[in-house]
Design an enzyme around this catalytic site. Structure first.
Site, PDB file in Angstrom:
ATOM      1  N   THR A 195      75.480  37.741  21.744  1.00 46.44           N
ATOM      2  CA  THR A 195      74.109  37.772  21.226  1.00 46.44           C
ATOM      3  C   THR A 195      74.109  37.343  19.765  1.00 46.44           C
ATOM      4  OG1 THR A 195      74.356  40.144  20.843  1.00 46.44           O
ATOM      5  CG2 THR A 195      73.126  39.502  22.781  1.00 46.44           C
ATOM      6  N   PHE A 237      71.023  38.912  29.560  1.00 44.00           N
ATOM      7  CA  PHE A 237      69.978  38.852  30.586  1.00 44.00           C
ATOM      8  C   PHE A 237      69.158  40.142  30.655  1.00 44.00           C
ATOM      9  CE2 PHE A 237      73.641  40.378  33.028  1.00 44.00           C
ATOM     10  CZ  PHE A 237      73.081  41.391  33.775  1.00 44.00           C
ATOM     11  N   ARG A 238      69.645  41.165  29.981  1.00 43.98           N
ATOM     12  CA  ARG A 238      68.870  42.400  29.958  1.00 43.98           C
ATOM     13  C   ARG A 238      67.856  42.421  28.810  1.00 43.98           C
ATOM     14  NH1 ARG A 238      73.910  43.684  30.793  1.00 43.98           N
ATOM     15  NH2 ARG A 238      74.549  44.582  32.773  1.00 43.98           N
ATOM     16  N   GLN A 286      83.306  39.482  30.448  1.00 46.42           N
ATOM     17  CA  GLN A 286      82.241  39.453  31.455  1.00 46.42           C
ATOM     18  C   GLN A 286      81.337  38.242  31.211  1.00 46.42           C
ATOM     19  OE1 GLN A 286      81.008  43.628  30.273  1.00 46.42           O
ATOM     20  NE2 GLN A 286      80.736  43.820  32.474  1.00 46.42           N
ATOM     21  N   ASP A 317      79.935  32.126  29.007  1.00 49.24           N
ATOM     22  CA  ASP A 317      79.492  31.105  28.055  1.00 49.24           C
ATOM     23  C   ASP A 317      80.603  30.239  27.465  1.00 49.24           C
ATOM     24  OD1 ASP A 317      80.660  32.811  26.062  1.00 49.24           O
ATOM     25  OD2 ASP A 317      78.784  33.928  25.912  1.00 49.24           O
ATOM     26  N   HIS A 371      83.398  36.997  35.522  1.00 49.77           N
ATOM     27  CA  HIS A 371      82.172  36.529  36.173  1.00 49.77           C
ATOM     28  C   HIS A 371      82.106  35.005  36.250  1.00 49.77           C
ATOM     29  CE1 HIS A 371      80.196  40.643  34.991  1.00 49.77           C
ATOM     30  NE2 HIS A 371      81.051  40.743  35.986  1.00 49.77           N
ATOM     31  N   CYS A 377      83.705  22.785  49.765  1.00 57.27           N
ATOM     32  CA  CYS A 377      85.070  22.248  49.641  1.00 57.27           C
ATOM     33  C   CYS A 377      85.738  22.610  48.325  1.00 57.27           C
ATOM     34  CB  CYS A 377      85.069  20.737  49.845  1.00 57.27           C
ATOM     35  SG  CYS A 377      84.425  19.806  48.430  1.00 57.27           S
ATOM     36  N   SER A 379      77.915  47.469  27.551  1.00 55.47           N
ATOM     37  CA  SER A 379      77.452  48.847  27.710  1.00 55.47           C
ATOM     38  C   SER A 379      78.242  49.532  28.818  1.00 55.47           C
ATOM     39  CB  SER A 379      75.953  48.871  28.014  1.00 55.47           C
ATOM     40  OG  SER A 379      75.680  47.966  29.066  1.00 55.47           O
TER      41      SER A 379
HETATM   42 ZN   LIG Z   1      82.216  19.575  48.737  1.00 55.30          ZN
END
Ligand SMILES: [Zn+2]
Length: 257
Positions: free
Chosen positions: A34, A41-42, A107, A110, A127, A138, A202
């Site tokens: 941030t 996203f929160r 997590q 970016d 993530h 594929c 958090s």
């Molecule tokens: Zn493919």
């Protein structure tokens, strides 16, 4: 826990902990980015507030969901392309260069740790990453810029040039399983860590949140840097509510003294 002591005193204690140990691990969440202008996203006003969340199952099953998802992502990429690593990312890369930081579990999707100079091999992205896109059939991969540049042309429904499968950013979506190899590596790191520096999470999202807890259970000292209360503040040996950039640059200065 010594959250009542002064900022400088806590920085000195953190530097002393890091100096006295050789196996340091970092665990980072949205809060570290941030300060680079990447919206959590929160947080209100972010890209996420203007789009409906699309689960992995919906992405697979529903064409409109796929298109909506890619529209949201293309907006997010504009935001990400302006984001630069901040002092906290840079301090973690410096900790690696002086041989202290043994792994960095994040997590975040970016790529800012790598931009700051952290070795790709050291960074474990729980993530996934927004820097690449992947064919869900594929597994062919592309740099995200390649896919992003054709989005309007293909009406926000990019398909694989090899197998015609659906292409998705290489992130872990809601409803999608966590990557097994990364989880195994992250828990192994946590087990071996002597000091864990947690920045900007958090610690509410499982199973990621259980990684720092596992480190603590295995005897690791814990330094927490987060603006707000976390689900496991009681585990922290040293607790910071100050900005991650401010904390980490001061700790690094003290280490270099
Ligand atoms: Zn493919």
């Amino acid at each position: 826990m010594d959250d009542m002591s002064s900022f400088e005193e806590r920085c000195r204690n953190a530097a002393r902990l890091i100096d006295g140990h050789s196996s340091i691990m970092a665990f980072t969440g949205a809060g570290i980015s941030t300060e680079s202008g990447v919206s959590d996203f929160r947080s209100p006003g972010g890209v996420w507030e203007r789009y409906r969340m699309v689960t992995y199952q919906e992405f697979i099953a529903d064409r409109d969901a796929r298109k909506g998802y890619w529209r949201m992502k293309s907006e997010l990429f504009r935001e990400l392309s302006n984001a630069k690593p901040n002092a906290a990312h840079i301090a973690l890369a410096a900790l690696e260069r002086i041989g202290k930081l043994k792994c960095l579990v994040t997590q975040n999707i970016d790529g800012l740790h790598q931009d700051a100079g952290s070795s790709p091999g050291l960074v474990i992205e729980l993530h996934g990453t927004n820097r690449e896109a992947v064919c869900l059939s594929c597994s062919k991969r592309w740099p995200i810029g390649v896919v992003n540049s054709i989005l309007e042309e293909v009406d926000f429904e990019p398909l694989c040039d090899e197998c015609n499968g659906f292409i998705k950013p290489a992130t872990v979506s809601f409803g999608q399983a966590m990557p097994e190899e990364e989880m195994v590596k992250a828990f192994r790191c946590a087990q071996e860590s002597e000091v864990l520096i947690m920045i900007g999470s958090s610690l509410q999202v499982e199973p990621a949140a259980s990684i720092p807890r596992f480190a603590a259970e295995n005897g690791s000292k814990m330094i927490y840097v987060n603006r707000t209360e976390t689900a496991s503040d009681h585990l922290a040996d040293i607790l910071f509510r100050e900005s991650a950039g401010k904390v980490m640059s001061r700790v690094l200065e003290l280490l270099n003294d």
